[in-house]
Structures are given as structure tokens and as C-alpha cells.
Design an enzyme around this catalytic site. Sequence first.
Site: not given
Length: 375
Positions: A47, A99, A171, A196
Amino acid sequence: MHFDTLALRATHQPDATTGAVIPPIYLSTTFARNEANELSANYGYTRPNNPTREALEKALAALEGGAVGMAFASGQAATMTLFQALRPGDHVVLSADAYYGTPALLEQVFHPWGLTYTRVDMRDLDAVQQSIHENTRVVWCETPSNPMLAITDLLTISSMAHDAGAICICDNTWATPALQRPFDFNCDVVMHSTTKYLSGHSDVLGGALIFKRDNEFAQRIRTLQGLSGAVPSPFDCWLISRGIKTLGVRVRAQTATAQAIAEFLDGHPAVETIHYPGLPNHPDRAIIQQQMNGPGAMLSIQVKGGADEALQFIGKLHLFTRATSLGGVESLIEHRASVEGPTSATPHNLLRVSVGLEHAEDLIADLAQALDALR
């Protein structure tokens, strides 16, 4: 190095033990200690740290020219972790045309917790300046924006943020580091939905934060990353690393096709407006030429009429898949207002297009026959 070389070298890390050109995927969730209870490497539990994820994070930092990269389970997980690093009472300035999931996080999760925010058109520099307060800690840009492809002057906005003691976050999902490197314009943090273009094949979910400096803020987010566990699996990291190898080639080919499509659509009698940074009439052309190496492969079409005409148009397309997301090798189209829901501010005649790797002439022919049906 040129970007294509950088993308390959950043992800080319032969295995030190076996010499394998493509390193193994370390699926183990835990790592053994020796007789003295010492770890043989800097890995104890997957983790907080994993060799496959670490390799991806180093590649992400190299691509953007940053000091440290961090991989997350999704773009939203990356965004959420960054906002978690702020304090109740802090203020965020957010691009109005961002977004839709970013303001949704602020409104539904962090506003009740005590974080305040202001949405502003980043093209209006006076409005941005007026939106920055004494408690502003983050100025969040997205350029090109989603879905209107507005362009933010990163150098000016980052200067405004720094003058107020805030950090500037960009972004960079749509442009990718192949076309735009926000650190060159004094941004402090770059965010990606690696789902993406970086992965590029519509088969993996992921996100990333890259920091220009390995400072106290970056280390706080590293701690939150490990504590929250919103991290990608080793296999997801391997898929994203594999996608990065061809990022430059894919984006270059997709951009050339998007340019041809935009030029075909510009002035078409059935099209009201085409939003694309590569058109000479784009209002932000001077900034585009200053901070981008190309206009990218995303565009938005506003057909003449309303939602009915937009839906009729995409219903007649054969080569564009009607689906949400972007950046894959296949061309996608979506009615954005339907995806964003009843609170969407997106025009109801707008269709967002992610241009893939199909031949430009085939895609243009498909668009032409569908548009002809509207006339």
C-alpha cells in the site's frame, strides 16, 4: 532528449536480477524480512510502496520534468488526496470550465468539511485576481479545458498564485506532457488522469500527481497516499507504463487527424461552432503558441439546433464509439451535457470528441454523412 526518446527511456528499466528488458510485475502485497528482522529493500507492504508503482512514479516525474511523482487509483483519487492535504478554512480558486468531477468533489465532500472555493473564468485575469483571498491556498487550472477547450495563461496565473502565497496546480490530462509541460510555466503541481492519454488504450483506471519540488506539501500528500490506500494495483501501473512508451507517437498522429477534422467542420453549414486550439480563429491562439507544442486530439462540436439534433447526429455515426472518456486509440464521441447530468452548464448541442488512430479520411467521411442527415 526529444519527448519520444524520453517516454521510452523513462519506462525502460531492465530487471537488475535477470536482465529482463521488460521488468516483472511485482504482485506481492508483502515483503519478507531477514533473520535480523530487516527488509532487504525499501518495501514492506504494497500500500505505501511497491516496486512496479515506484517505477511508474519515477517515469511520471521524468515526463513532466518534476522532482517526484505519485500514482493513484484514479484521477479523482489524486484530486481528492490533494484537497485532503489542505485544512478547513482554506480556499481554492477553480477554473469555471473544469472537469465536472473536480467541483463535484469540492461541493459534495470538502465544502461541508470546511474548504471553500470560487469558480472563475481563468481567461479573465482580473476576475482571477479578485477571486484570490488571504486564505487561498490553491489555484487550480485546467488547460485546454473540458469540454470548451479554453486556454489558461499558465505563466500569468501561476505568478498570481505565488504572489498570494498559494500554489498553482494544472490538470494536464488533455494536453499531456507530449504537448505541454506546466512546470516550464512555474506551476507547482501537475495532475493527470492516467486513464486517458498516458495509458492510451481504454483498459486501465489511474491518476497521478507530479510535484515540481519534493517539499513539505509533497511529503504530506505522500503520507496521505499511503494512509488512504487509493493506489493503483501493480498490474495497472505496468499497463500505464506500457502505454507511456508510445505516448508521443500516438498523440502526434491523433493531433494531425484532429486538425484535419476541425478544418473540415469549421464553417460546415450544419455546425454552429467548433472548439479546437488548432484553428487560426481560436481566441487564445497567442497563448497556445507560447505554451503548447501542438493543439492536441480533443475537440468539441456544437451542431446547429439543440440536444435533439446533437443526439440525432451521433446516432448516425459508424466509426465513432458513443462512450465517455478520452485519449484511447479509438475515436469516441459523447453528448457531454447528458453525462454531466441536470446541473451541467455545458451547451446541450455540444458533442465532445476524442480523436483516435483511425484514418482521417474515414473519420471525416463518417462525420460528413451524419451531418448531411441534419440538413
